[in-house]
Motif scaffolding. Structure first.
Motif, PDB file in Angstrom:
ATOM      1  N   ALA A 123       0.758  -0.959   0.170  1.00 21.49           N
ATOM      2  CA  ALA A 123       0.049  -0.137  -0.156  1.00 21.49           C
ATOM      3  C   ALA A 123       0.787   1.328  -0.117  1.00 21.49           C
ATOM      4  CB  ALA A 123      -0.868   0.071   1.074  1.00 21.49           C
ATOM      5  N   TYR A 124       2.211   0.984   0.417  1.00 25.94           N
ATOM      6  CA  TYR A 124       2.824   2.284   0.531  1.00 25.94           C
ATOM      7  C   TYR A 124       4.264   2.410   0.126  1.00 25.94           C
ATOM      8  CZ  TYR A 124       4.391   0.175   4.837  1.00 25.94           C
ATOM      9  OH  TYR A 124       4.836  -0.548   5.783  1.00 25.94           O
ATOM     10  N   TYR A 125       5.028   0.935  -0.195  1.00 22.70           N
ATOM     11  CA  TYR A 125       6.524   0.973  -0.159  1.00 22.70           C
ATOM     12  C   TYR A 125       7.067   1.697  -1.408  1.00 22.70           C
ATOM     13  CZ  TYR A 125      10.659  -0.944   1.191  1.00 22.70           C
ATOM     14  OH  TYR A 125      12.131  -1.412   1.576  1.00 22.70           O
ATOM     15  N   LEU A 126       6.420   1.790  -2.440  1.00 22.17           N
ATOM     16  CA  LEU A 126       6.995   2.569  -3.632  1.00 22.17           C
ATOM     17  C   LEU A 126       7.399   4.083  -3.081  1.00 22.17           C
ATOM     18  CD1 LEU A 126       4.925   1.155  -6.765  1.00 22.17           C
ATOM     19  CD2 LEU A 126       7.290   0.442  -5.978  1.00 22.17           C
ATOM     20  N   LYS A 127       6.432   4.647  -2.575  1.00 22.22           N
ATOM     21  CA  LYS A 127       6.586   5.976  -2.192  1.00 22.22           C
ATOM     22  C   LYS A 127       7.484   6.251  -0.565  1.00 22.22           C
ATOM     23  CE  LYS A 127       4.217  10.469  -1.548  1.00 22.22           C
ATOM     24  NZ  LYS A 127       4.750  11.293  -2.524  1.00 22.22           N
ATOM     25  N   TYR A 128       6.875   5.340   0.236  1.00 21.85           N
ATOM     26  CA  TYR A 128       7.297   5.734   1.555  1.00 21.85           C
ATOM     27  C   TYR A 128       8.303   4.596   2.038  1.00 21.85           C
ATOM     28  CZ  TYR A 128       3.147   8.696   1.419  1.00 21.85           C
ATOM     29  OH  TYR A 128       2.291   9.601   1.486  1.00 21.85           O
ATOM     30  N   GLN A 129       8.677   3.720   1.167  1.00 19.99           N
ATOM     31  CA  GLN A 129       9.616   2.644   1.582  1.00 19.99           C
ATOM     32  C   GLN A 129       9.285   2.066   3.025  1.00 19.99           C
ATOM     33  OE1 GLN A 129      11.159   5.499   0.481  1.00 19.99           O
ATOM     34  NE2 GLN A 129      10.464   4.806  -1.781  1.00 19.99           N
ATOM     35  N   ASN A 130      10.127   1.981   3.905  1.00 14.67           N
ATOM     36  CA  ASN A 130      10.035   1.622   5.292  1.00 14.67           C
ATOM     37  C   ASN A 130       9.284   2.224   6.219  1.00 14.67           C
ATOM     38  OD1 ASN A 130      12.304   3.146   5.130  1.00 14.67           O
ATOM     39  ND2 ASN A 130      12.590   2.610   7.285  1.00 14.67           N
ATOM     40  N   ARG A 131       8.792   3.704   5.911  1.00 14.09           N
ATOM     41  CA  ARG A 131       8.216   4.743   6.630  1.00 14.09           C
ATOM     42  C   ARG A 131       6.744   4.588   6.609  1.00 14.09           C
ATOM     43  NH1 ARG A 131      11.235   7.356   2.970  1.00 14.09           N
ATOM     44  NH2 ARG A 131       9.567   8.907   2.420  1.00 14.09           N
ATOM     45  N   ARG A 132       6.203   3.656   7.403  1.00 17.28           N
ATOM     46  CA  ARG A 132       4.842   3.512   7.644  1.00 17.28           C
ATOM     47  C   ARG A 132       4.307   4.461   8.299  1.00 17.28           C
ATOM     48  NH1 ARG A 132       2.191  -2.009  10.056  1.00 17.28           N
ATOM     49  NH2 ARG A 132       3.290  -2.932   8.365  1.00 17.28           N
ATOM     50  N   PRO A 133       4.762   5.035   9.398  1.00 22.00           N
ATOM     51  CA  PRO A 133       4.073   6.188  10.042  1.00 22.00           C
ATOM     52  C   PRO A 133       4.053   7.176   9.223  1.00 22.00           C
ATOM     53  CG  PRO A 133       6.245   5.341  11.457  1.00 22.00           C
ATOM     54  CD  PRO A 133       6.090   4.639  10.170  1.00 22.00           C
ATOM     55  N   ASP A 134       5.001   7.901   8.251  1.00 22.99           N
ATOM     56  CA  ASP A 134       4.974   8.699   7.346  1.00 22.99           C
ATOM     57  C   ASP A 134       3.499   8.567   6.339  1.00 22.99           C
ATOM     58  OD1 ASP A 134       6.931   9.870   8.627  1.00 22.99           O
ATOM     59  OD2 ASP A 134       8.283   9.554   6.724  1.00 22.99           O
TER      60      ASP A 134
END
Ligand code: MN3
Length: 207
Positions: free
Chosen positions: A174-185
């Motif tokens: 759901a987020y890795y391409l843009k946020y990589q490991n930064r789930r909180p962001d």
């Protein structure tokens, strides 16, 4: 009749910059499509074919043993993503209003406190899963989290059972391409996509 992948209710670019179009495309066209296809394969030529999606996933333990896993994972995946697309939208974000806002204040003290608690549930979900705002059995709003593609409708499976009015996908897809490991962001930014009208409609039906 087989289940069908619902079309995204807006363009893949509609949630930018919060969610990039490549993530939206892969998430909808590949991940969600796979849940639908795998669900259809699991129920094909069985008594389960023809049941509604909610009937299939609310009483997982009543299913034949060999169908429980496939329906739990793929039926859950289909239900969760269908809701996810609907509660987001272009021009989203801001704050809830009216009856929903009052219910949030009553349950959590404030909208900010609710967001913080949902984000905490999402960050705290080890591995893959979802964070939810539900209408619980007592009719009050509550926050919970589920692993994998489980959801709070799944009686006998979910830790806390209730009717989801909002859910956020915290799988890396759901987020890795843009946020990589930064789930909180990702979670902080995700609130800018929420279609509060859609969430309020869900609340009105669920309460
Ligand atoms: Mn997903």
């Amino acid at each position: 009749m087989p289940f069908e992948l619902p079309a995204l209710p807006y363009d893949v670019t509609a949630l930018e910059p919060s969610i990039d179009s490549q993530t939206m495309t892969i998430h909808h066209d590949k991940h969600h499509a796979a849940y639908v296809n795998n669900l259809n394969a699991a129920i094909k030529d069985t008594d389960l074919d023809g049941k509604t999606l909610e009937a299939l996933i609310t009483d997982i333990n009543a299913l034949p043993a060999d169908k429980r896993g496939p329906v739990r994972n793929n039926g859950g995946g289909h239900w969760n993503h269908t809701m996810f697309w609907e509660i987001m939208g272009p021009g989203g974000g801001g704050a809830p209003t009216g009856e929903l806002a009052a219910a949030i204040d009553a349950a959590f003290g404030s909208f900010d406190a609710m967001k913080e608690a949902v984000n905490k549930a999402g960050v705290g979900r080890f591995g893959s899963g979802w964070a939810w705002v539900i209408v619980g059995a007592d009719g009050k709003l509550a926050i919970t989290s589920t692993p994998n593609q489980d959801n709070p409708l799944m009686v006998g499976v979910a830790e806390v059972v209730g009717k989801p009015i909002l859910g956020v996908d915290v799988w890396e897809h759901a987020y890795y391409l843009k946020y990589q490991n930064r789930r909180p962001d990702y979670l902080t930014e995700w609130w800018n996509t929420v279609n509060w009208k859609a969430v309020a409609d869900r609340y009105a039906k669920a309460k």
